[in-house]
Scaffold this motif. Structure first.
Motif: not given
Length: 560
Positions: A7-12, A35-37, A129-130, A346-349
């Motif tokens: 999760f912390l990889q996504v937390a930014a 990092s999201l992927l 990408a996935i 999270p799809v952080l635009a």
């Protein structure tokens, strides 16, 4: 399993194209598309899932509920946790991007830090990408409420979203709000889909035969996967029956058992249910129907950072409005899931490059309506949002509009969970209003109701929300009220939850015998007369120009 480190990889958060810190709250944290992927693949199958998109093609603001109470045995369980309890339960750091994504905590500040969410062109980038990483192993499933909820979807009667789903590469779907376009239009759109529209629990009323296929079988990574569709079981109750007069719905638990058994008999190694039951209903179904490996659950808009196991079944709650893309990797051996890994991305635009093909399609869909979509009606001084069991500031605005424009004493607005938020200082555009009101039965009625009738209506809706048995919950939030205040004890039995009903203008108690002038919208009765709700709201906003809403104290929650 999803770990805190994952999760912390996504937390930014980052600006598009690089790992750039976004602000004080993100000090020391960065996020990129990579990092999201970031994900360690597991097994042979990757399920990708979203639900409750509500026709939102562009990035938006969407606040999770500040109040999401559970009932019966679901009380105190995810997703029915306040923000800090949610963060503690899943190891989410206050002020982080995941706290912003999964809770309402400090929403305005964190929204300004991390930016908008969603956008189907961003989701398309993630999906591609996935798929490139796992060729031949991925399966993309949509659990419904995709064709309704925006200006363009209403104007095209869902055709815009069928184009978008097709380009995204959806491979199976089920439905709910789709049915409010009416039987004939739904069939027209289904005929255009290059993938199956599944609904095991819809029968025709004359012969009790399936209206749509119940399931489909595909192979990914050498695994035979049965996907069973479960449409929203209470569609003809929550929405107008006259729009789907020849179809019957229901939970139909025994039919689900038969479908699971049939899938296994056909050789399915993995059974996945694309469900629009709502999370609590699916949690109960998972405990009662054996043989389901995964339920991709929709309708109640819940976003849960981890899978929720119920026996041998994994429940995935992918949130709503394109805010998240769920990824569930599965290792399947001897027709059992022996290992899994999960991330609700999270799809952080701002961190994701728009997919050019999807961006071009979205532009083409919106171009004929661009002038009206961007037309400014007024502005808001405070946050306008909808979600929460009892209150929503956008709903307060809608109720104010009905009280004023329809010369009513009391206003009633349905507890819909769809609708994008507006940040303080933003323009209230035509698009913003339609994002809260875009339905096919929008007429704003003006009628008289006795105090006793009003109380009965509120009690009935409260039971739909707080009945101790999940199979009797219809999944919306409490009806919003204008001009009226009340206390509610959700733990009490039906008919006794509400008390101290008072008119807010005078403070007088609601008189059971007296008639009151009431305005509302989204009546399920055919032939309801009155102007469309978006016109009522736009007229009101144009007059006040700048919307200022005081903190609402209309609903007081009492009891343990």
């Amino acid at each position: 399993m999803l770990t805190r480190r994952d999760f912390l990889q996504v937390a930014a958060a980052t600006a598009l194209g690089g790992a750039v810190p976004l602000g004080r709250a993100a000090a020391g944290q960065t996020i990129t598309q990579d990092s999201l992927l970031a994900f360690q693949p597991v097994g042979q199958v990757t399920l990708l899932a979203f639900t409750d998109l509500h026709a939102q093609l562009k990035p938006l603001w969407y606040r999770e509920p500040a109040v999401n109470l559970g009932a019966g045995a679901d009380r105190g369980l995810a997703p029915h946790l306040p923000a800090r309890a949610m963060m503690n339960a899943f190891g989410l750091k206050p002020g982080s991007a995941e706290a912003y994504a999964f809770t309402a905590d400090d929403f305005v500040h964190l929204a300004r830090t991390y930016g908008k969410v969603g956008g189907l062109d961003r989701m398309a980038t993630l999906v591609k990408a996935i798929r490139a990483e796992r060729p031949g192993n991925t399966l993309l499933i949509d659990s419904g409420d995709t064709w309704q909820g925006s200006y363009t979807s209403l104007k095209t009667l869902g055709a815009d979203m069928v184009e978008a789903q097709t380009l995204l590469g959806v491979e199976a779907m089920t439905a709910h709000w789709e049915f409010t376009y009416g039987e004939a239009r739904v069939k027209e759109l289904v005929d255009k889909l290059p993938f199956p529209f599944l609904a095991a629990n819809i029968k025709d009323t004359e012969w009790e035969e399936e209206v749509f296929p119940a399931q489909t079988m595909v192979e990914r990574g050498g695994v035979r996967i049965a996907v069973i569709g479960q449409a929203f079981p209470y569609t003809p109750v929550a929405n107008p029956r006259w729009q789907m007069p020849h179809w019957s719905f229901g939970i139909r638990e025994e039919d689900m058992r038969k479908q699971v058994d049939l899938a296994r008999a056909k050789g399915a190694d993995l059974v996945v249910v694309a469900s629009h039951n709502g999370f609590d209903v699916d949690r109960k179904m998972a405990a009662r129907v054996t043989g389901i490996d995964v339920i991709l659950t929709g309708h109640t808009h819940d976003a849960i950072p981890a899978v929720v196991p119920v026996g041998d079944t994994l429940l995935v709650a992918p949130g709503s409005h394109g805010k998240f893309l769920a990824r569930l990797d599965l290792e399947v051996r001897d027709k059992r899931v022996v290992r899994h890994a999960f991330r609700l991305i999270p799809v952080l635009a701002d961190a994701i490059a728009p997919d050019p093909e999807m961006a071009a399609l979205i532009e083409r869909i919106r171009a004929p309506h661009a002038a009206e979509l961007s037309r400014v009606v007024g502005h808001t001084r405070g946050l306008l949002s909808r979600r929460g069991n009892f209150n929503g500031t956008f709903d307060d605005l809608i109720c104010q509009a009905m009280l004023s424009e329809r010369d009513a004493e009391i206003a009633l607005s349905p507890g819909f969970r769809w609708g994008a938020a507006l940040m303080p200082g933003e323009a209230i555009t035509t698009e913003a209003i339609f994002n809260q009101t875009a339905i096919t039965y929008p007429n704003t009625y003006r009628t008289e109701m006795t105090g006793a009738m009003l109380r009965d209506i509120l009690e009935d809706v409260a039971d739909n929300l707080f009945h101790p048995d999940p199979y009797y919950r219809q999944g919306g939030d409490m009806v919003r009220v204008g001009g009226l205040a009340f206390a509610i004890d959700p733990a009490k039995p039906m008919g006794s939850r509400l008390g101290d009903l008072r008119l807010t203008r005078t403070g007088k108690k609601l008189d059971a015998a007296r008639s009151y002038v009431v305005s509302g919208w989204a009546s399920v009765n055919e032939g309801t007369q009155g102007p469309p709700i978006w016109e009522v709201v736009a007229n009101h906003v144009a007059k006040v120009k700048e919307v200022t809403l005081p903190d609402s104290h209309a609903v007081r929650v009492v009891g343990g």
